[in-house]
Write a protein that holds these residues in place. Structure first.
Motif, PDB file in Angstrom:
ATOM      1  N   ARG A  27       0.833  -1.205   0.000  1.00 61.96           N
ATOM      2  CA  ARG A  27       0.000   0.000   0.000  1.00 61.96           C
ATOM      3  C   ARG A  27       0.867   1.253   0.000  1.00 61.96           C
ATOM      4  N   ARG A  28       1.914   1.237   0.796  1.00 62.28           N
ATOM      5  CA  ARG A  28       2.823   2.398   0.824  1.00 62.28           C
ATOM      6  C   ARG A  28       3.478   2.591  -0.543  1.00 62.28           C
ATOM      7  N   ALA A  29       3.862   1.486  -1.171  1.00 63.06           N
ATOM      8  CA  ALA A  29       4.498   1.572  -2.493  1.00 63.06           C
ATOM      9  C   ALA A  29       3.504   2.082  -3.537  1.00 63.06           C
ATOM     10  N   VAL A  30       2.252   1.628  -3.466  1.00 56.88           N
ATOM     11  CA  VAL A  30       1.215   2.111  -4.387  1.00 56.88           C
ATOM     12  C   VAL A  30       0.980   3.600  -4.151  1.00 56.88           C
ATOM     13  N   THR A  31       0.929   4.013  -2.891  1.00 56.54           N
ATOM     14  CA  THR A  31       0.751   5.423  -2.553  1.00 56.54           C
ATOM     15  C   THR A  31       1.888   6.259  -3.129  1.00 56.54           C
ATOM     16  N   ASP A  32       3.111   5.792  -2.967  1.00 52.79           N
ATOM     17  CA  ASP A  32       4.261   6.514  -3.505  1.00 52.79           C
ATOM     18  C   ASP A  32       4.179   6.633  -5.025  1.00 52.79           C
ATOM     19  N   ALA A  33       3.862   5.516  -5.679  1.00 52.35           N
ATOM     20  CA  ALA A  33       3.801   5.499  -7.143  1.00 52.35           C
ATOM     21  C   ALA A  33       2.696   6.413  -7.662  1.00 52.35           C
ATOM     22  N   LEU A  34       1.516   6.336  -7.048  1.00 49.78           N
ATOM     23  CA  LEU A  34       0.396   7.166  -7.503  1.00 49.78           C
ATOM     24  C   LEU A  34       0.656   8.642  -7.216  1.00 49.78           C
ATOM     25  N   THR A  35       1.306   8.940  -6.099  1.00 51.30           N
ATOM     26  CA  THR A  35       1.641  10.329  -5.774  1.00 51.30           C
ATOM     27  C   THR A  35       2.572  10.912  -6.828  1.00 51.30           C
ATOM     28  N   VAL A  36       3.639  10.191  -7.146  1.00 49.02           N
ATOM     29  CA  VAL A  36       4.596  10.659  -8.155  1.00 49.02           C
ATOM     30  C   VAL A  36       3.890  10.869  -9.495  1.00 49.02           C
ATOM     31  N   THR A  37       3.017   9.946  -9.839  1.00 47.54           N
ATOM     32  CA  THR A  37       2.316  10.031 -11.120  1.00 47.54           C
ATOM     33  C   THR A  37       1.363  11.227 -11.149  1.00 47.54           C
TER      34      THR A  37
END
Length: 160
Positions: free
Chosen positions: A85-95
């Motif tokens: 979830r943290r990794a998805v949050t990071d990826a979506l934030t950057v995007t």
């Protein structure tokens, strides 16, 4: 894990997505009328420009809430583990932060559609999903599509 499991959570997050995504954009001043001229999307985001109301950390918090609602949308199934979830949050934030760097105008984005907007953002942040599992990538892409759909249906976008 079945891709449909993630879809249930994303559908549950859809109700919360509108208000969360709206907060990513600068709100017009009271009494300000929308103009009927194309405006660059990068000029509408709330973490850039003269009228900043968000920091990049604020954007991350909004995305974190969206991801959390998606993964807890089905109480019988956890779509992705906590670290994912943290990794998805990071990826979506950057995007989503790439919204501040695209040259696409609002009229062009509406005409091209939400999938093209999502694809454009993914091209601006190509490494964002590199560390995600297949399920994490699917969740991130689903939430990006949902976010782009909300962006193009926002009050700041012109009708075509």
């Amino acid at each position: 894990m079945e891709p449909g499991t993630i879809g249930v959570g994303v559908r549950a997050a859809a109700a919360a997505a509108g208000p969360l995504i709206r907060r990513l954009f600068a709100q017009p001043a009271p009494g300000a009328e929308l103009v009927h001229q194309p405006v660059r999307i990068s000029g509408l985001v709330a973490w850039q420009g003269e009228k900043r109301t968000l920091t990049e950390d604020d954007v991350r918090e909004l995305v974190e809430e969206l991801v959390e609602r998606a993964v807890t949308g089905d109480p019988h199934e956890r779509a992705v583990p906590e670290d994912e979830r943290r990794a998805v949050t990071d990826a979506l934030t950057v995007t989503l932060l790439a919204l501040g760097h695209i040259g696409m105008g609002d009229v062009q984005a509406v005409r091209l559609g939400y999938r093209t907007l999502a694809h454009t953002l993914k091209k601006r942040a190509p490494q964002a999903t590199r560390q995600l599992s297949a399920d994490g990538t699917h969740l991130c892409n689903s939430l990006l599509d949902l976010s782009c759909l909300q962006i193009l249906n926002g009050p700041w976008t012109p009708p075509i």
